[in-house]
Design an enzyme around this catalytic site. Structure first.
Site, short mmCIF file in Angstrom:
data_model
loop_
_atom_site.label_atom_id
_atom_site.label_comp_id
_atom_site.label_asym_id
_atom_site.label_seq_id
_atom_site.Cartn_x
_atom_site.Cartn_y
_atom_site.Cartn_z
N CYS A 8 0.86 -1.19 0.00
CA CYS A 8 0.00 0.00 0.00
C CYS A 8 0.90 1.24 0.00
O CYS A 8 2.06 1.15 -0.42
CB CYS A 8 -1.00 -0.03 1.16
SG CYS A 8 -0.27 0.01 2.80
N ARG A 14 -3.46 -0.66 5.37
CA ARG A 14 -4.04 -1.73 4.57
C ARG A 14 -3.13 -2.95 4.40
O ARG A 14 -3.55 -4.09 4.65
CB ARG A 14 -4.43 -1.18 3.18
CG ARG A 14 -5.59 -0.22 3.22
CD ARG A 14 -5.71 0.58 1.93
NE ARG A 14 -4.58 1.49 1.74
CZ ARG A 14 -4.39 2.24 0.68
NH1 ARG A 14 -5.24 2.17 -0.33
NH2 ARG A 14 -3.35 3.06 0.60
N ASP A 121 -8.14 3.97 1.00
CA ASP A 121 -7.18 4.31 2.05
C ASP A 121 -7.97 4.78 3.28
O ASP A 121 -8.65 5.81 3.22
CB ASP A 121 -6.29 5.43 1.52
CG ASP A 121 -5.20 5.79 2.51
OD1 ASP A 121 -5.28 5.36 3.67
OD2 ASP A 121 -4.27 6.51 2.11
#
Ligand code: 4NP
Length: 150
Positions: A8, A14, A121
């Site tokens: 990420c 994440r 996000d």
């Protein structure tokens, strides 16, 4: 031994979840790691909200520390799963050849073929955002694990 990297931007929200979830579904015969395209959180623990949602589902990710994606990861890993289209572009930009590029995938395409959806996000969002991210990643990792175990 199959090696899988989750990527990420910050490697604190994440991709640490994706790493923890996939590890939970596979045996030690697989190497699973995560990295961020950015350098903001090198050496940091995952975000408290990621730690908390993982814990809720019985997964401990507190052993993880942030690190930045590097070109040598193309040599180490067989599959590189990116969380969103921006991560995907940033990783592909570092590829040296077609073989490197072929390793890079968008993780939600495992569930929604060719749709190119992002795992959003959650950094600037609520706890619910982290819960949603967990569910998306759990679904995607279930598909990845089932393919690897065939
Ligand atoms: P991640 O979330 O890419 O899921 O780890 C982010 C965490 C931190 C930042 C951006 C995204 N940041 O800009 O610090």
């Amino acid at each position: 031994m199959t090696k899988i990297l989750m990527v990420c931007l910050g490697n604190i929200c994440r991709s640490p979840l994706a790493e923890g979830i996939l590890r939970d579904k596979l045996s030690n015969d697989f190497i699973i790691d995560s990295a961020g395209t950015g350098n903001y959180h090198i050496g940091d623990l995952p975000d408290k909200r990621s730690i908390k949602v993982a814990e809720k589902y019985g997964i401990d990710i507190t052993n993880q520390r942030g690190r930045q994606f590097s070109v040598s990861d193309f040599d180490t890993f067989d599959f590189i799963y990116t969380m969103d289209n921006s991560n995907f572009k940033n990783v592909v930009k570092l590829a040296r050849n077609e073989n490197d590029i072929a390793k890079v995938k968008l993780i939600l395409n495992e569930v929604y073929s060719n749709q190119n959806y992002d795992v959003p996000d959650p950094y600037h969002h609520s706890t619910q955002g982290f819960e949603n991210v967990f569910k998306m990643l759990d679904e995607a990792c279930e598909v990845i694990a089932s393919k690897l175990l065939i």
